[in-house]
Design a protein around this motif. Structure first.
Motif, mmCIF file in Angstrom:
data_model
loop_
_atom_site.group_PDB
_atom_site.id
_atom_site.type_symbol
_atom_site.label_atom_id
_atom_site.label_comp_id
_atom_site.label_asym_id
_atom_site.label_seq_id
_atom_site.Cartn_x
_atom_site.Cartn_y
_atom_site.Cartn_z
ATOM 1 N N SER A 196 24.176 96.167 78.674
ATOM 2 C CA SER A 196 24.096 97.715 78.546
ATOM 3 C C SER A 196 22.880 97.128 78.193
ATOM 4 N N ALA A 197 22.232 98.321 77.171
ATOM 5 C CA ALA A 197 21.183 98.677 77.363
ATOM 6 C C ALA A 197 20.063 99.385 75.812
ATOM 7 N N LEU A 216 15.313 97.689 77.805
ATOM 8 C CA LEU A 216 15.453 96.155 77.879
ATOM 9 C C LEU A 216 17.511 96.564 78.378
ATOM 10 N N LEU A 217 17.915 94.754 79.452
ATOM 11 C CA LEU A 217 18.831 94.751 79.744
ATOM 12 C C LEU A 217 19.660 93.993 78.739
ATOM 13 N N ASP B 241 24.217 103.768 75.095
ATOM 14 C CA ASP B 241 24.900 103.761 73.543
ATOM 15 C C ASP B 241 26.434 104.060 73.612
ATOM 16 N N LEU B 242 26.579 104.994 75.147
ATOM 17 C CA LEU B 242 27.792 105.119 75.494
ATOM 18 C C LEU B 242 29.097 104.448 76.027
ATOM 19 N N TYR B 243 28.634 103.448 77.235
ATOM 20 C CA TYR B 243 28.630 102.449 77.612
ATOM 21 C C TYR B 243 28.223 101.005 77.979
ATOM 22 N N ARG B 244 29.818 100.412 78.570
ATOM 23 C CA ARG B 244 28.888 98.953 78.255
ATOM 24 C C ARG B 244 29.597 98.807 80.415
#
Lengths: 252, 252
Positions: A196-197, A216-217, B241-244
Motif C-alpha cells: 500500500s502507501a 511512500l510505497l 487507506d481504503l485499498y491495498r
DNA sequence: AAGTGGTCTAGACCACCGA
DNA sequence: CGGTGGTCTAGACCACTTT
C-alpha cells in the motif's frame, strides 16, 4: 492464422540425461532464453507437443511440463484445438521471492546497507501474532537503510524469532537478510505480502532524503520456511520514485 | 516429527468421473476447502501420494496434480523424504487476474461506478506502444471513479483499441470492464502490472475526497487476451487507506 | 532399510477448433 | 474431418530423509 509452426531444434541437441538437472527444466529454460532473446519471435506458433517430443526423444508429459512452465510465466499461451503461441507484448519479470538486496543486485545496481538499529525486544501483540510466538517473548528487531547508487531507497524494519538473534550487524551490512538465512540452511518458501502507501513520517523522510509528508510505497510481509514456520515479519517503506513492484499475472 | 498422517477420505466419496470437471480439480478444491475451514488443521501431515491414490481410485499423477495446485497456492508444502504438510500461518488471497470491481464484490462490499469521461482519442506514443497500435490511431479512453460503501476508492483510467469503442457509458456504469469484455468473448489471460505510489493531483484529491498532495497507491497494467493481443492499458490510482494489494508468493 | 516426493515413460481417450 | 491441447492411467527409477 499463423502459417508454419516453429521449433529451433538445434537449441536442444545436447540435453543431459544423466546429470541432476531435470529434462523438462533444460527444455523450458532454453526455450525461455530463445523467446526472451527474440530468437523465437513474438506471436510465433510452436510445433505441437507430440512432434516436439519425437524430435527431442522425450515423452509428451515431459514436453508438456516444459511448456507449462513458460505458460505459468506468461511467455506462452496454449489454446485447445489451436496450438501454442509466444505471447505478444513485452514480458516483465514477476515479483519473486527474493529480497530487495537481490532485486537490486540483479538489475546491476550497487546495493548499500546501513544498519540503523539491531536489538532484542519483547514481542508486542502484532509481532507475536505474525510470528506465531507468545506475547512478550524475545524477538530480534532490525532496522536498515537500503540504498543504491548513492541514493537511499528504502527503510526495512524486520522482526525475527529468538533463534535468529545471533545475526550480527556486520553480517547484515554485508549481505541481504535472505542470503544470510539461506546460508544457515533456512529456505523461505512462502510469503504473504501486502502493498500500500502512506505519508512519510519526519524521520523516514530525513533518512530517505525526501519530502516530509510525501508519499511512500509500503510493503508488509510475513515469510515462512519449508516447514511452514514463520521466519520473518517485515515492515518496509520505499521511495516511490526509485522503486516499484512489477508482476506478471497469468489467468488459469 | 508429526505422528500420524491425515486424510479425510469421506470428503471424496462422490467424485464425478463422467462430468466435465477434471478429477484433479475436484480433489484439490475439496482439499482446499477442508484446509481453509480448519477441517484439516495447520501443520498436519497428509498421507503419501500413493496411498491417497489407492483410497480414491486415482493414479498417482492425478493425485500429484491436485496437491500441486495447493502447493502453488501456498497452502501446502512438500518435502522430499518427509511428506506433505499444511502450511502454518494464515494464507491471504493472491493477487488474481480480476478487476477492482470483482475484488470489491467478492469481499462483500457494494461497488459503485461513475463514468467521468468516455471518448475516442488518437493514441499518443505511450498508449500506442503499450497497446501495440500505431501512433495516432483511434483508441477508447475511459475514466471512472470507483467507490464502495459510499466512499470513493479509486480513479481508473483505461485505454482500449478501436474494436472496443462501442462499449457504452451505461455498460460501464453497471458492470466491471473485465465482465464486459468477457461477455463479448474476450478473455484476459496475461497482465503486466507495476505498482508504486505518488502524490495526488488536485483533481484526483477532490474526486477521492482526500488531501491534496497526499499519498496515492498507483497501478499500471497492460492486459493481453488468449491470442496474446493487447486488450487494455490502464493507469489507476487508489486511496491507500481504503485499498491495498495482497499477494502470496511461493518459491519454486 | 524403509518411506517419501521428484522425474520420466508410453501409451489412451476426450473436447475443442478449423477447414 | 484431422489436428490440437486437456486429462488420465499404470507403471518405473531415482534422490532425499529418517529410523
Amino acid at each position: 492464422m499463423s502459417a508454419t509452426p516453429v521449433w529451433p531444434e538445434e537449441l536442444f541437441t545436447d540435453l543431459d540425461r544423466t546429470g541432476p538437472v531435470p529434462l523438462y527444466y533444460q527444455v523450458s529454460s532454453r526455450l525461455e532464453q530463445a523467446i526472451r532473446s527474440g530468437r523465437i519471435p513474438t506471436g510465433a506458433r510452436l510445433e505441437n507437443e507430440i512432434s516436439i517430443g519425437e524430435k527431442l526423444g522425450l515423452s509428451r508429459p515431459t514436453v508438456r511440463r516444459a511448456i507449462q512452465e513458460l505458460v505459468d510465466k506468461g511467455l506462452l499461451v496454449r489454446r485447445r484445438g489451436i496450438g501454442t503461441q509466444v505471447v505478444q507484448g513485452q514480458v516483465s519479470r514477476p515479483v519473486e521471492l527474493t529480497s530487495l538486496f537481490e532485486d537490486l543486485e540483479r538489475t546491476h545496481h550497487e546495493p548499500s546497507t546501513r544498519v540503523l538499529s539491531h536489538e532484542v525486544i519483547p514481542a508486542d501483540e502484532t509481532i507475536a501474532e505474525k510470528l506465531s510466538v507468545a506475547v512478550g517473548s524475545d524477538v530480534l528487531r532490525i532496522r536498515r537503510l537500503r540504498g543504491t547508487d548513492g541514493s537511499p531507497v528504502a527503510i526495512l524494519e524486520n522482526y525475527l524469532p529468538l533463534e535468529y538473534t545471533d545475526l550480527t550487524e556486520e553480517d547484515l551490512n554485508a549481505k541481504g537478510l535472505y542470503q544470510l538465512l539461506r546460508a544457515r540452511g533456512v529456505t523461505i518458501r512462502i510469503a504473504n505480502q501486502s502493498i500500500s502507501a502512506r505519508r512519510a513520517h519526519a524521520d523516514e523522510a530525513d533518512l530517505l532524503d525526501t519530502a516530509r509528508g510525501g508519499p511512500l510505497l509500503t510493503m508488509e510481509r510475513v515469510a515462512f520456511d519449508d516447514s511452514g514456520k514463520a521466519v520473518e515479519f517485515g515492515h518496509h517503506c520505499y521511495r516511490p520514485d526509485l522503486y516499484r513492484f512489477e508482476t506478471t499475472l497469468v489467468a488459469k
